[in-house]
Scaffold this motif. Structure first.
Motif, short mmCIF file in Angstrom:
data_model
loop_
_atom_site.label_atom_id
_atom_site.label_comp_id
_atom_site.label_asym_id
_atom_site.label_seq_id
_atom_site.Cartn_x
_atom_site.Cartn_y
_atom_site.Cartn_z
N TRP A 250 12.06 15.19 -73.49
CA TRP A 250 11.27 16.10 -72.66
C TRP A 250 9.80 15.80 -72.89
N THR A 251 9.05 15.87 -71.82
CA THR A 251 7.61 15.56 -71.87
C THR A 251 6.85 16.54 -71.01
N ASP A 252 5.57 16.70 -71.32
CA ASP A 252 4.67 17.51 -70.49
C ASP A 252 4.24 16.66 -69.30
N VAL A 253 4.25 17.27 -68.12
CA VAL A 253 3.80 16.58 -66.90
C VAL A 253 2.84 17.49 -66.15
N GLN A 254 2.02 16.89 -65.37
CA GLN A 254 1.06 17.64 -64.54
C GLN A 254 1.20 17.15 -63.10
N GLU A 255 1.63 18.07 -62.22
CA GLU A 255 1.83 17.72 -60.81
C GLU A 255 0.77 18.42 -59.96
N GLU A 256 0.34 17.70 -58.91
CA GLU A 256 -0.75 18.23 -58.08
C GLU A 256 -0.36 19.53 -57.39
N GLU A 257 0.91 19.63 -56.98
CA GLU A 257 1.34 20.83 -56.26
C GLU A 257 1.56 22.03 -57.17
N HIS A 258 1.48 21.80 -58.51
CA HIS A 258 1.64 22.90 -59.47
C HIS A 258 0.40 22.97 -60.35
N SER A 259 -0.21 24.15 -60.40
CA SER A 259 -1.42 24.33 -61.22
C SER A 259 -1.07 24.65 -62.67
N THR B 92 12.63 19.28 -63.73
CA THR B 92 11.19 19.53 -63.77
C THR B 92 10.98 20.99 -63.46
N CYS B 93 10.34 21.71 -64.41
CA CYS B 93 10.18 23.15 -64.24
C CYS B 93 8.93 23.64 -64.97
N PRO B 94 8.44 24.85 -64.64
CA PRO B 94 7.28 25.40 -65.33
C PRO B 94 7.59 25.64 -66.82
N ARG B 95 6.63 25.33 -67.65
CA ARG B 95 6.84 25.49 -69.09
C ARG B 95 7.06 26.94 -69.46
N ARG B 96 6.46 27.86 -68.73
CA ARG B 96 6.55 29.28 -69.05
C ARG B 96 7.98 29.82 -68.93
N THR B 97 8.83 29.14 -68.12
CA THR B 97 10.20 29.62 -67.96
C THR B 97 11.07 29.30 -69.19
N LEU B 98 10.56 28.47 -70.08
CA LEU B 98 11.32 28.10 -71.28
C LEU B 98 10.67 28.58 -72.57
N GLU B 99 9.38 28.45 -72.68
CA GLU B 99 8.70 28.68 -73.96
C GLU B 99 8.44 30.16 -74.19
N ARG B 100 8.73 30.58 -75.41
CA ARG B 100 8.47 31.97 -75.79
C ARG B 100 6.98 32.16 -76.00
#
Length: 552
Positions: A479-488, A543-551
């Motif tokens: 798993w890696t951090d990604v930054q997509e233009e359509e997601h802030s 691929t999903c928002p980090r907030r939906t997984l991380e406490r």
């Protein structure tokens, strides 16, 4: 708990406080007693050393007296009157010279006949010397010797001789003699502990002179059972049966056959230690009684305080709201305040319990709903009852692993790597074929269940059909951090990639496993799932928002 009760029986707090006072005081007294015993041993060692030194000092003093007498004999032996047998002139000169020293001179021939004796006027008829063994010993050895103490014929008193052999005219030996009582003036107990005695012992073990409380008469045998033990040049003799509670020091007078001894009771030499022992015993008993009295007073005060606190606890248990009480014990006041606050917090606690029960019911319903959906999906696949049971049991095992992990963390979430490890434990035969990479973080409780279910299903499918079904197969899960233009907001991408397995074909129908890894994962994490059934191996990405997984 039962084992501790065996050592601590039921008793009042007063009993325990008194026992604590005694248990505290006794080790202190024991330590002080041990130190005093050690001090007593040290003092005894010092006393032994000083006793030997005192005997040596006395021996040196007597040695000086004997050496002076020997020197006098050497000087007298060179007198010209002896060579000319002018005994009258020799008698007159010697008597005048030695009159002030209480010393007397005797000249004898080879058979011991006295030629002159300054104790008597010259010309007075004289007999043989009274100590023939001493004369014979000197004649044999050819050197100056001191005789044993004996009772003189001429003086009628106890005397001793110092004799030098000669061969001058008629004179075969020259003797200088002294009364034993005159020598006793030099045997002093000055510097010895109170109650100690001193003595000079001749070669035969008889007292030449003595002084002190245990004065022994001239010529009397000195402790015949002790003398055989005094064989060293100096030392200390101790024997509880011969000298009970006493000590004896001795020293050989250098060059002579005599010994100097000092002896006396050990108690008088260690009187300060005995005084300290008495003070310790009396003072210790007094302090112990005082400590017991103080413990009793404190126990009464503490007992009243504990009873007041117990009354508060009883009323609180009956459902009453209790007000704090004021006591003389600060800690008891704190307990009273805590009990009062606890009584006011009772209703809030009950509300929290209701909330927890409702939350438990909610989670149970969710789990049951998930289990029902899982069984419905599995039932649509057809197959035998045994296959259905195995499929249900396997999926429930994966769900149970997530629940077990959350329970151990009190449903506060869990580490991503720990969650992965828990689920992969179900497939020990493939543990060396899976490569895991990514920075660890803490998942939310829902993420633990949903991602765990997805991971469990991916591993199950791979074991059955994919890379993990063959020994050479390999899986990379990262798993890696990604930054997509359509997601802030920050995004995460999970990748499950299989290689070196059997050739992959796109399944003709979508089963429960496909539903979980595709639809359930996308819906649970508000993300996008891509599944590529490549011939060289399955590729699954989420691929999903980090907030939906991380406490948070």
């Amino acid at each position: 708990m039962k084992r501790s009760l065996r050592f601590f029986p039921k008793a009042s707090i007063g009993t325990y406080l008194i026992a604590m006072a005694v248990a505290t005081a006794l080790p202190i007294f024991a330590l002080v007693a041990l130190l005093l015993a050690q001090l007593e041993d040290n003092q005894r060692s010092i006393l032994k050393r000083e006793t030997a030194q005192d005997a040596t000092a006395l021996a040196r003093s007597i040695d000086r007296q004997l050496q002076d007498m020997a020197t006098t004999l050497r000087l007298l032996s060179t007198s010209p009157e002896l060579e000319s047998n002018d005994f009258a002139a020799f008698h007159a000169r010697t008597e005048t010279a030695l009159r002030a020293n209480t010393l007397y001179v005797i000249a004898v021939d080879k058979i011991g006949q006295q030629l002159l004796n300054t104790r008597r006027d010259f010309g007075t008829p004289l007999g043989k010397t009274a100590n023939m063994p001493s004369l014979q010993s000197v004649m044999t050895s050819g050197r100056i010797e001191a005789s044993d103490v004996f009772q003189g014929t001429t003086s009628g008193e106890w005397v001793y001789n110092v004799t030098i052999p000669l061969d001058v005219g008629q004179v075969a030996a020259l003797i200088i003699t002294q009364n034993a009582k005159d020598l006793a003036k030099q045997v002093t107990t000055e510097g010895l502990p109170n109650g100690w005695s001193a003595a000079i012992i001749d070669q035969g073990g008889h007292v030449v002179a003595s002084s002190g409380p245990t004065t022994i008469n001239f010529g009397e045998a000195f402790y015949p059972n002790i003398m055989p033990s005094l064989i060293a040049s100096s030392g200390v003799y101790e024997n509880k049966s011969v000298l009970p509670k006493a000590m004896l020091g001795y020293a050989q007078i250098p060059g002579w056959s005599w010994k100097a001894v000092v002896w006396g009771p050990v108690a008088t030499a260690q009187s300060s230690i005995l005084t300290t022992w008495r003070f310790l015993i009396i003072g210790g008993i007094a302090l112990l009684l005082l400590a017991i009295l103080a413990a009793y007073v404190v126990a009464r005060q503490v007992r009243g305080t504990i009873r007041s606190i117990a009354d508060m606890a009883n009323r609180m248990g009956e459902g009453h709201i209790v007000a704090p009480i004021e006591t003389s014990v600060i800690e008891a006041n704190q307990v009273a305040v805590a009990l009062s606050n606890a009584s006011f917090d009772r209703s809030q606690t009950e509300d929290r319990l209701h909330f927890v029960m409702n939350e438990l019911v909610h989670r149970t319903k969710n789990l049951l709903t998930l289990a029902q959906a899982m069984m419905r999906q599995l039932a649509k696949q057809g197959g035998t009852v045994e296959e259905f049971q195995a499929a249900v049991a396997h999926r429930l095992d994966g769900l149970a692993r997530s629940i077990q992990l959350l329970t151990s963390e009190q449903w506060s979430g869990a580490s991503l790597r720990r969650m992965i490890g828990i689920h992969l434990e179900a497939f020990p035969e493939a543990s060396q074929q899976i490569e895991i990479s990514g920075r660890d973080f803490v998942l939310t409780p829902d993420a633990v269940q949903n991602l765990g279910l997805t991971l469990h299903e991916l591993a199950t499918n791979s074991i059955k059909y994919g890379a993990l079904s063959v020994p050479q197969g390999h899986v990379r899960f990262e798993w890696t951090d990604v930054q997509e233009e359509e997601h802030s907001e920050p995004m995460l991408r999970f990748t499950w990639e299989e290689k070196n397995g059997p050739p992959v074909k796109t399944p003709k129908r979508s089963g429960f496993g496909t539903t979980v890894i595709r639809n359930h994962a996308a819906a649970a994490f508000s993300g996008v799932v891509e599944v590529d059934f490549r011939p060289e191996g399955l590729l699954w990405t989420l691929t999903c928002p980090r907030r939906t997984l991380e406490r948070a």
